[in-house]
Design a protein around this motif. Structure first.
Motif, PDB file in Angstrom:
ATOM      1  N   TYR A 198      51.064  10.293 -62.035  1.00 16.31           N
ATOM      2  CA  TYR A 198      52.363   9.978 -61.449  1.00 16.31           C
ATOM      3  C   TYR A 198      52.504   8.463 -61.618  1.00 16.31           C
ATOM      4  O   TYR A 198      51.647   7.700 -61.147  1.00 16.31           O
ATOM      5  N   ASP A 199      53.571   8.051 -62.302  1.00  8.75           N
ATOM      6  CA  ASP A 199      53.659   6.659 -62.728  1.00  8.75           C
ATOM      7  C   ASP A 199      54.453   5.788 -61.763  1.00  8.75           C
ATOM      8  O   ASP A 199      55.504   6.195 -61.239  1.00  8.75           O
ATOM      9  N   VAL A 200      53.945   4.599 -61.533  1.00  9.86           N
ATOM     10  CA  VAL A 200      54.631   3.630 -60.672  1.00  9.86           C
ATOM     11  C   VAL A 200      55.838   3.064 -61.410  1.00  9.86           C
ATOM     12  O   VAL A 200      55.965   3.183 -62.626  1.00  9.86           O
ATOM     13  N   ASN A 201      56.759   2.460 -60.662  1.00 12.79           N
ATOM     14  CA  ASN A 201      57.909   1.783 -61.266  1.00 12.79           C
ATOM     15  C   ASN A 201      58.154   0.462 -60.546  1.00 12.79           C
ATOM     16  O   ASN A 201      57.620   0.210 -59.467  1.00 12.79           O
ATOM     17  N   ASN A 202      58.952  -0.374 -61.153  1.00 17.31           N
ATOM     18  CA  ASN A 202      59.159  -1.725 -60.628  1.00 17.31           C
ATOM     19  C   ASN A 202      60.103  -1.796 -59.436  1.00 17.31           C
ATOM     20  O   ASN A 202      60.318  -2.879 -58.879  1.00 17.31           O
ATOM     21  N   PHE A 203      60.672  -0.632 -59.044  1.00 20.19           N
ATOM     22  CA  PHE A 203      61.538  -0.605 -57.861  1.00 20.19           C
ATOM     23  C   PHE A 203      60.733  -0.460 -56.567  1.00 20.19           C
ATOM     24  O   PHE A 203      61.255  -0.697 -55.475  1.00 20.19           O
ATOM     25  N   HIS A 204      59.479  -0.048 -56.716  1.00 18.77           N
ATOM     26  CA  HIS A 204      58.635   0.197 -55.536  1.00 18.77           C
ATOM     27  C   HIS A 204      57.233  -0.337 -55.842  1.00 18.77           C
ATOM     28  O   HIS A 204      56.349   0.420 -56.245  1.00 18.77           O
ATOM     29  N   LYS A 205      57.045  -1.614 -55.648  1.00 22.82           N
ATOM     30  CA  LYS A 205      55.803  -2.263 -56.054  1.00 22.82           C
ATOM     31  C   LYS A 205      54.743  -2.197 -54.946  1.00 22.82           C
ATOM     32  O   LYS A 205      54.500  -3.176 -54.224  1.00 22.82           O
ATOM     33  N   HIS A 206      54.163  -1.011 -54.833  1.00 28.34           N
ATOM     34  CA  HIS A 206      53.098  -0.805 -53.851  1.00 28.34           C
ATOM     35  C   HIS A 206      52.295   0.410 -54.271  1.00 28.34           C
ATOM     36  O   HIS A 206      52.648   1.114 -55.234  1.00 28.34           O
ATOM     37  N   ASN A 207      51.246   0.680 -53.570  1.00 30.27           N
ATOM     38  CA  ASN A 207      50.435   1.861 -53.832  1.00 30.27           C
ATOM     39  C   ASN A 207      51.240   3.116 -53.512  1.00 30.27           C
ATOM     40  O   ASN A 207      51.802   3.240 -52.421  1.00 30.27           O
ATOM     41  N   PHE A 208      51.311   4.068 -54.456  1.00 27.21           N
ATOM     42  CA  PHE A 208      52.042   5.311 -54.238  1.00 27.21           C
ATOM     43  C   PHE A 208      51.221   6.352 -53.473  1.00 27.21           C
ATOM     44  O   PHE A 208      51.755   7.347 -52.998  1.00 27.21           O
ATOM     45  N   TYR A 209      49.923   6.148 -53.374  1.00 27.13           N
ATOM     46  CA  TYR A 209      49.031   7.071 -52.668  1.00 27.13           C
ATOM     47  C   TYR A 209      49.194   6.839 -51.162  1.00 27.13           C
ATOM     48  O   TYR A 209      49.201   5.694 -50.703  1.00 27.13           O
ATOM     49  N   PRO A 210      49.328   7.897 -50.349  1.00 25.08           N
ATOM     50  CA  PRO A 210      49.563   7.709 -48.907  1.00 25.08           C
ATOM     51  C   PRO A 210      48.396   6.985 -48.228  1.00 25.08           C
ATOM     52  O   PRO A 210      47.282   7.506 -48.171  1.00 25.08           O
ATOM     53  N   GLU A 211      48.677   5.814 -47.718  1.00 23.70           N
ATOM     54  CA  GLU A 211      47.625   5.000 -47.109  1.00 23.70           C
ATOM     55  C   GLU A 211      47.212   5.506 -45.738  1.00 23.70           C
ATOM     56  O   GLU A 211      46.257   4.995 -45.149  1.00 23.70           O
ATOM     57  N   PHE A 212      47.910   6.529 -45.218  1.00 23.65           N
ATOM     58  CA  PHE A 212      47.554   7.126 -43.926  1.00 23.65           C
ATOM     59  C   PHE A 212      46.895   8.494 -44.099  1.00 23.65           C
ATOM     60  O   PHE A 212      46.642   9.191 -43.104  1.00 23.65           O
ATOM     61  N   ALA A 213      46.609   8.875 -45.352  1.00 25.43           N
ATOM     62  CA  ALA A 213      45.913  10.145 -45.591  1.00 25.43           C
ATOM     63  C   ALA A 213      44.496  10.052 -45.028  1.00 25.43           C
ATOM     64  O   ALA A 213      43.865   8.990 -45.082  1.00 25.43           O
ATOM     65  N   PRO A 214      43.956  11.140 -44.470  1.00 26.59           N
ATOM     66  CA  PRO A 214      42.606  11.107 -43.897  1.00 26.59           C
ATOM     67  C   PRO A 214      41.540  10.670 -44.893  1.00 26.59           C
ATOM     68  O   PRO A 214      40.586  10.005 -44.531  1.00 26.59           O
ATOM     69  N   ASP A 215      41.696  11.075 -46.155  1.00 30.93           N
ATOM     70  CA  ASP A 215      40.743  10.710 -47.200  1.00 30.93           C
ATOM     71  C   ASP A 215      41.402   9.682 -48.117  1.00 30.93           C
ATOM     72  O   ASP A 215      42.408   9.973 -48.763  1.00 30.93           O
ATOM     73  N   GLN A 216      40.840   8.501 -48.168  1.00 26.61           N
ATOM     74  CA  GLN A 216      41.424   7.443 -48.978  1.00 26.61           C
ATOM     75  C   GLN A 216      40.818   7.351 -50.377  1.00 26.61           C
ATOM     76  O   GLN A 216      41.017   6.368 -51.088  1.00 26.61           O
ATOM     77  N   GLU A 217      40.110   8.401 -50.770  1.00 26.24           N
ATOM     78  CA  GLU A 217      39.576   8.477 -52.135  1.00 26.24           C
ATOM     79  C   GLU A 217      40.339   9.510 -52.952  1.00 26.24           C
ATOM     80  O   GLU A 217      40.869   9.193 -54.013  1.00 26.24           O
ATOM     81  N   LYS A 218      40.387  10.726 -52.437  1.00 28.64           N
ATOM     82  CA  LYS A 218      41.048  11.822 -53.148  1.00 28.64           C
ATOM     83  C   LYS A 218      41.859  12.667 -52.170  1.00 28.64           C
ATOM     84  O   LYS A 218      41.525  12.770 -50.988  1.00 28.64           O
ATOM     85  N   LEU A 219      42.905  13.274 -52.679  1.00 30.40           N
ATOM     86  CA  LEU A 219      43.760  14.142 -51.880  1.00 30.40           C
ATOM     87  C   LEU A 219      44.006  15.426 -52.651  1.00 30.40           C
ATOM     88  O   LEU A 219      44.563  15.396 -53.753  1.00 30.40           O
ATOM     89  N   THR A 220      43.564  16.567 -52.088  1.00 34.32           N
ATOM     90  CA  THR A 220      43.767  17.870 -52.722  1.00 34.32           C
ATOM     91  C   THR A 220      44.819  18.648 -51.953  1.00 34.32           C
ATOM     92  O   THR A 220      44.708  18.808 -50.735  1.00 34.32           O
ATOM     93  N   LEU A 221      45.837  19.109 -52.667  1.00 33.18           N
ATOM     94  CA  LEU A 221      46.920  19.878 -52.064  1.00 33.18           C
ATOM     95  C   LEU A 221      47.054  21.208 -52.802  1.00 33.18           C
ATOM     96  O   LEU A 221      46.773  21.294 -54.005  1.00 33.18           O
ATOM     97  N   LYS A 222      47.514  22.235 -52.072  1.00 29.10           N
ATOM     98  CA  LYS A 222      47.547  23.589 -52.620  1.00 29.10           C
ATOM     99  C   LYS A 222      48.908  24.236 -52.377  1.00 29.10           C
ATOM    100  O   LYS A 222      49.629  23.852 -51.464  1.00 29.10           O
ATOM    101  N   GLY A 223      49.217  25.241 -53.177  1.00 32.44           N
ATOM    102  CA  GLY A 223      50.453  25.982 -52.970  1.00 32.44           C
ATOM    103  C   GLY A 223      50.869  26.759 -54.196  1.00 32.44           C
ATOM    104  O   GLY A 223      50.074  27.038 -55.094  1.00 32.44           O
ATOM    105  N   THR A 224      52.147  27.105 -54.219  1.00 34.99           N
ATOM    106  CA  THR A 224      52.756  27.805 -55.360  1.00 34.99           C
ATOM    107  C   THR A 224      53.475  26.761 -56.213  1.00 34.99           C
ATOM    108  O   THR A 224      54.312  26.014 -55.696  1.00 34.99           O
ATOM    109  N   LEU A 225      53.128  26.718 -57.487  1.00 33.24           N
ATOM    110  CA  LEU A 225      53.731  25.726 -58.385  1.00 33.24           C
ATOM    111  C   LEU A 225      54.919  26.333 -59.119  1.00 33.24           C
ATOM    112  O   LEU A 225      54.782  27.324 -59.845  1.00 33.24           O
TER     113      LEU A 225
END
Length: 377
Positions: free
Chosen positions: A260-287
């Protein structure tokens, strides 16, 4: 004298035999609860017990759904969640046995609608977005998530980020499954010749254990794409935190990888900094399959016919209603089996597409503005 002795011994033997015969009888049981079927409530104790009617003891055994739970005269049963339970009692001795079976029905707890109930969201229980351009801004924060509570004409907007990012909310009552649509969820899609939809999948749950928390089984409200051959069930994606302003890489359980690519309109980390795990985030569902494309020189993302939120759905008549509607009769379990729900207590919305978009418009990320219980006018 000898004859008298024999008579006496015979009398004693007869008495002993008679007493032994009297004691060796099948259990004569007195149950404190004598019915066979009963209804109870979650977290409410039922005290079962068995005594003797003639003073002669016997062995006890209590089974719950086939498993031995007690070998004494009593058994206290406190159902931890709704369901149907079978309790079997057996009394036994060398002569015989006695058995009794109880069927205990425990309905799903229901928070009734009162004159003071509101049709709007009253609680946000959890917010965990996937990486995205608005994440860690006001539209992608824990504080921002609380702003979808209340009157939808006054609520804020929350972004769920890329695929799998979710929010869980509820009302001050159980939502009743009435005829037709039961829920309305608001987003900010665009219709017309340059459509912009960011379809979100909706799931619902009942408070089966009565603890007021969304920790029971979830059911998907199956929309128009549920049986589409391109739809992937049981999909999992894992995002890696870049720890800064950089593209967010991902892998999935289908052997794919990407960013997922960053853009110059939002110059910050796109990964949620309040997620319980600050290394990896696994999400599940129907794609859901991507609907990204172009109409001439304008980038678009088409809506699906019905059954998804933040989607300008024609069959859902979004142009008139300005919301997406959902019927609790659409509920399916994880195996695709139809589930009959009389009420629900919790709603989960998550981004259903994995589409990075481009560095001009950003990723496809479902947005939620609020929700309404359509059963309350």
């Amino acid at each position: 004298m000898k004859k008298t002795y024999l008579i006496v011994m015979l009398g004693i033997a007869t008495l002993i035999y008679s007493c032994k015969k009297d004691t060796e009888v099948a259990p004569d049981v007195n149950l404190t609860i004598k019915v066979e079927t009963m209804t109870s409530k979650v977290n409410t104790k039922i005290a079962f017990a068995a005594g003797t009617n003639n003073g002669i003891g016997f062995n006890h055994q209590w089974k719950l759904d086939g498993k031995v739970v007690s070998s004494v005269y009593n058994y206290d049963f406190t159902p931890s969640k709704a369901g149907t339970y079978v309790i079997e009692y057996t009394a036994s001795n060398n002569t015989g046995s006695f058995a009794h079976k109880y069927t205990v029905t425990v309905p799903v707890p229901v928070v009734e609608i009162t004159p003071n109930s509101t049709k709007y969201i009253t609680a946000v229980f959890e917010y965990l977005p996937a990486p995205g351009q608005f994440i860690n801004e006001s539209l992608g924060s824990l504080v921002g998530a609380q702003k979808i509570i209340g009157d939808v004409s006054k609520t804020g907007l929350i972004s769920l980020g890329g695929f799998g990012g979710y929010i869980i909310f509820g009302f001050d009552h159980s939502v009743v499954n009435n005829t037709g649509a039961d829920l309305a969820i608001y987003g900010n899609p665009i219709g017309g010749t340059t459509p912009w939809a960011e379809p979100g999948i909706v799931m619902v749950s009942q408070d089966v254990n009565g603890n007021g928390k969304p920790d029971d089984e979830w059911y998907e409200l199956a929309g128009s794409e549920y049986n589409n051959p391109l739809t992937i069930k049981n999909y999992e994606i894992t995002y890696t935190n870049p720890k800064g302003f950089a593209n967010v890489s991902w892998t999935d359980n289908q052997g794919n990888s990407g960013t997922y690519d960053v853009n110059n309109f939002h110059k910050h980390n796109f990964y949620p900094e309040f997620a319980p795990d600050q290394e990896k985030l696994t999400l599940k569902g129907t794609l859901l399959t991507s609907t990204w494309g172009k109409n001439g020189s304008i980038f678009i993302n088409n809506a699906f016919p019905w059954g998804y939120t933040d989607s300008w759905s024609i069959d859902d008549d979004y142009a008139t209603k300005r919301y997406n509607s959902f019927d609790l009769d659409w509920a399916l379990d994880k195996n695709g089996k139809k589930i009959a729900l009389n009420t629900i207590d919790f709603v989960k919305v998550y981004t259903g597409q994995r589409e990075k978009g481009n560095t001009l418009l950003g990723e496809i990320s479902t947005e939620v503005k609020g929700a309404v219980d359509l059963g309350i006018k």
